[in-house]
Design a protein around this motif. Structure first.
Motif, PDB file in Angstrom:
ATOM      1  N   GLY A 245      -8.376   9.337  -1.423  1.00 44.58           N
ATOM      2  CA  GLY A 245      -8.689   8.270  -2.359  1.00 44.58           C
ATOM      3  C   GLY A 245      -7.533   7.302  -2.485  1.00 44.58           C
ATOM      4  N   THR A 246      -7.863   6.030  -2.574  1.00 40.76           N
ATOM      5  CA  THR A 246      -6.843   4.993  -2.685  1.00 40.76           C
ATOM      6  C   THR A 246      -7.415   3.829  -3.475  1.00 40.76           C
ATOM      7  N   SER A 247      -6.651   2.786  -3.636  1.00 42.86           N
ATOM      8  CA  SER A 247      -7.151   1.614  -4.356  1.00 42.86           C
ATOM      9  C   SER A 247      -7.903   0.693  -3.396  1.00 42.86           C
ATOM     10  N   PRO A 248      -8.949   0.010  -3.876  1.00 44.62           N
ATOM     11  CA  PRO A 248      -9.637  -0.949  -3.013  1.00 44.62           C
ATOM     12  C   PRO A 248      -8.692  -2.013  -2.468  1.00 44.62           C
ATOM     13  N   ALA A 249      -7.679  -2.383  -3.266  1.00 49.57           N
ATOM     14  CA  ALA A 249      -6.735  -3.416  -2.815  1.00 49.57           C
ATOM     15  C   ALA A 249      -5.959  -2.945  -1.593  1.00 49.57           C
ATOM     16  N   PHE A 250      -5.612  -1.660  -1.539  1.00 46.88           N
ATOM     17  CA  PHE A 250      -4.868  -1.134  -0.387  1.00 46.88           C
ATOM     18  C   PHE A 250      -5.677  -1.295   0.894  1.00 46.88           C
ATOM     19  N   LEU A 251      -6.974  -1.016   0.819  1.00 45.87           N
ATOM     20  CA  LEU A 251      -7.820  -1.116   2.007  1.00 45.87           C
ATOM     21  C   LEU A 251      -8.177  -2.553   2.343  1.00 45.87           C
ATOM     22  N   ALA A 252      -8.008  -3.455   1.395  1.00 48.95           N
ATOM     23  CA  ALA A 252      -8.393  -4.855   1.607  1.00 48.95           C
ATOM     24  C   ALA A 252      -7.254  -5.718   2.126  1.00 48.95           C
ATOM     25  N   ARG A 253      -6.004  -5.304   1.913  1.00 44.44           N
ATOM     26  CA  ARG A 253      -4.887  -6.164   2.275  1.00 44.44           C
ATOM     27  C   ARG A 253      -4.118  -5.623   3.466  1.00 44.44           C
ATOM     28  N   PRO A 254      -3.478  -6.478   4.253  1.00 40.91           N
ATOM     29  CA  PRO A 254      -3.560  -7.944   4.167  1.00 40.91           C
ATOM     30  C   PRO A 254      -4.878  -8.485   4.720  1.00 40.91           C
ATOM     31  N   GLU A 255      -5.623  -7.597   5.384  1.00 36.88           N
ATOM     32  CA  GLU A 255      -6.985  -7.892   5.806  1.00 36.88           C
ATOM     33  C   GLU A 255      -7.749  -6.571   5.735  1.00 36.88           C
ATOM     34  N   PRO A 256      -9.061  -6.596   5.632  1.00 31.43           N
ATOM     35  CA  PRO A 256      -9.813  -5.355   5.444  1.00 31.43           C
ATOM     36  C   PRO A 256      -9.553  -4.326   6.539  1.00 31.43           C
ATOM     37  N   ALA A 257      -9.345  -3.085   6.131  1.00 35.16           N
ATOM     38  CA  ALA A 257      -9.171  -2.000   7.093  1.00 35.16           C
ATOM     39  C   ALA A 257     -10.482  -1.772   7.842  1.00 35.16           C
ATOM     40  N   VAL A 258     -10.382  -1.321   9.078  1.00 32.67           N
ATOM     41  CA  VAL A 258     -11.560  -1.061   9.904  1.00 32.67           C
ATOM     42  C   VAL A 258     -11.443   0.347  10.481  1.00 32.67           C
ATOM     43  N   ILE A 259     -12.575   0.867  10.940  1.00 25.37           N
ATOM     44  CA  ILE A 259     -12.550   2.147  11.630  1.00 25.37           C
ATOM     45  C   ILE A 259     -11.624   2.025  12.838  1.00 25.37           C
ATOM     46  N   GLY A 260     -10.733   2.977  12.993  1.00 25.17           N
ATOM     47  CA  GLY A 260      -9.762   2.925  14.080  1.00 25.17           C
ATOM     48  C   GLY A 260      -8.407   2.397  13.657  1.00 25.17           C
ATOM     49  N   ALA A 261      -8.302   1.915  12.405  1.00 23.50           N
ATOM     50  CA  ALA A 261      -7.019   1.402  11.921  1.00 23.50           C
ATOM     51  C   ALA A 261      -6.014   2.542  11.773  1.00 23.50           C
ATOM     52  N   SER A 262      -4.740   2.221  11.996  1.00 24.49           N
ATOM     53  CA  SER A 262      -3.671   3.196  11.811  1.00 24.49           C
ATOM     54  C   SER A 262      -3.157   3.122  10.381  1.00 24.49           C
ATOM     55  N   ILE A 263      -3.057   4.270   9.733  1.00 25.13           N
ATOM     56  CA  ILE A 263      -2.547   4.356   8.365  1.00 25.13           C
ATOM     57  C   ILE A 263      -1.513   5.470   8.312  1.00 25.13           C
ATOM     58  N   ALA A 264      -0.337   5.171   7.789  1.00 25.85           N
ATOM     59  CA  ALA A 264       0.700   6.190   7.641  1.00 25.85           C
ATOM     60  C   ALA A 264       0.404   7.006   6.391  1.00 25.85           C
ATOM     61  N   CYS A 265       0.248   8.319   6.575  1.00 22.32           N
ATOM     62  CA  CYS A 265      -0.058   9.235   5.477  1.00 22.32           C
ATOM     63  C   CYS A 265       1.125  10.181   5.305  1.00 22.32           C
ATOM     64  N   SER A 266       1.964   9.883   4.292  1.00 24.31           N
ATOM     65  CA  SER A 266       3.218  10.615   4.091  1.00 24.31           C
ATOM     66  C   SER A 266       4.016  10.701   5.389  1.00 24.31           C
ATOM     67  N   GLY A 267       4.064   9.582   6.081  1.00 30.22           N
ATOM     68  CA  GLY A 267       4.890   9.474   7.278  1.00 30.22           C
ATOM     69  C   GLY A 267       4.192   9.769   8.579  1.00 30.22           C
ATOM     70  N   CYS A 268       2.941  10.237   8.539  1.00 30.31           N
ATOM     71  CA  CYS A 268       2.199  10.567   9.758  1.00 30.31           C
ATOM     72  C   CYS A 268       1.236   9.436  10.091  1.00 30.31           C
ATOM     73  N   CYS A 269       1.337   8.889  11.267  1.00 33.71           N
ATOM     74  CA  CYS A 269       0.420   7.839  11.697  1.00 33.71           C
ATOM     75  C   CYS A 269      -0.916   8.475  12.069  1.00 33.71           C
ATOM     76  N   LEU A 270      -1.964   8.161  11.302  1.00 30.82           N
ATOM     77  CA  LEU A 270      -3.280   8.733  11.531  1.00 30.82           C
ATOM     78  C   LEU A 270      -4.313   7.617  11.656  1.00 30.82           C
ATOM     79  N   THR A 271      -5.440   7.937  12.265  1.00 32.02           N
ATOM     80  CA  THR A 271      -6.487   6.954  12.521  1.00 32.02           C
ATOM     81  C   THR A 271      -7.619   7.102  11.512  1.00 32.02           C
ATOM     82  N   ALA A 272      -7.999   5.992  10.886  1.00 27.78           N
ATOM     83  CA  ALA A 272      -9.120   6.003   9.951  1.00 27.78           C
ATOM     84  C   ALA A 272     -10.419   6.206  10.726  1.00 27.78           C
ATOM     85  N   VAL A 273     -11.157   7.267  10.394  1.00 25.13           N
ATOM     86  CA  VAL A 273     -12.411   7.566  11.093  1.00 25.13           C
ATOM     87  C   VAL A 273     -13.640   7.275  10.220  1.00 25.13           C
ATOM     88  N   GLU A 274     -13.415   7.148   8.915  1.00 24.45           N
ATOM     89  CA  GLU A 274     -14.461   6.731   7.985  1.00 24.45           C
ATOM     90  C   GLU A 274     -13.807   5.906   6.893  1.00 24.45           C
TER      91      GLU A 274
END
Length: 223
Positions: free
Chosen positions: A29-58
């Motif tokens: 869970g996160t804030s809608p603003a986090f997923l919206a900036r600086p442009e909307p996140a998409v499937i396949g986007a890279s997101i660092a999760c406590s330092g681990c680069c992971l791929t958004a699958v949903e």
């Protein structure tokens, strides 16, 4: 690539075993603003999760899902996460973005142990013990990423001892308030990524500092 500047503090909503129970899907869970900036996140986007680069699958309005393989779980703290765990989040760096921290790849080098947290003027001095093999990459006033936070190493070596695997950083109140440092306790485990410059310098030194082969030159031929 990332900068180590955490922009949201997410919460693990679900932990789903996948891949025969060897891998894991995290619903965060996160804030809608986090997923919206600086442009909307998409499937396949890279997101660092406590330092681990992971791929958004949903993706949802205020959540996203990532998959972590057995290899990732064995080399990071992700396998210790449970519903309700807090997690540092950062969207990937875009060309032209402000580089507020240092260049961070999101490839965790090992898991360190939090040893102590001692008030020091207006901040808190945290000390950590590195896993074997990483101490030579950490230098005083150098950069390090702890659970995805870009920090400056303020000391190397345990006070009164010669344990070079111990290092210290200072955490100001703002950092504690917006990252997992606010809930970290001595004895806890954190993801460590060493400065990539230190990695390549060490590699060059190990190879004897050999210079790359000279590029061929073109010479004019006078008839």
């Amino acid at each position: 690539m990332f900068t180590g500047i955490v922009t949201d503090l997410g919460t693990v909503r679900e932990v789903q075993p996948i891949g025969g129970g060897n891998d894991m899907r995290l619903i965060i869970g996160t804030s809608p603003a986090f997923l919206a900036r600086p442009e909307p996140a998409v499937i396949g986007a890279s997101i660092a999760c406590s330092g681990c680069c992971l791929t958004a699958v949903e993706l949802g309005g205020d959540w996203f899902a990532v998959d972590a393989s057995a290899e990732t779980l064995s080399k990071t703290t992700l396998g210790r996460l449970r519903p309700g765990s807090r997690i540092n989040l950062e969207r990937s760096l875009r060309m032209g973005d402000e580089l507020g921290g240092h260049l961070v790849s999101g490839h965790v080098d090992g898991v360190a142990e939090a040893l102590s947290a001692e008030p020091e003027n207006g901040s808190v001095r945290w000390r950590f013990r590195l896993p074997p093999g990483l101490a030579r990459f950490v230098a005083a006033k150098g950069s390090i990423a702890i659970d995805g936070c870009s920090l400056t190493v303020n000391e190397v070596g345990e006070p009164g001892a010669l344990d070079e695997a111990v290092f210290g950083v200072n955490i100001i109140p703002h950092t504690a308030a917006v990252t997992t440092f606010g809930t970290l306790q001595p004895g806890g485990a954190v993801n460590i990524e060493i400065d990539m410059l230190a990695r390549y310098v060490a590699r060059l030194a190990a190879s004897g500092g050999a210079a790359p082969p000279e590029a061929p030159t073109h010479r004019d031929r006078t008839p």
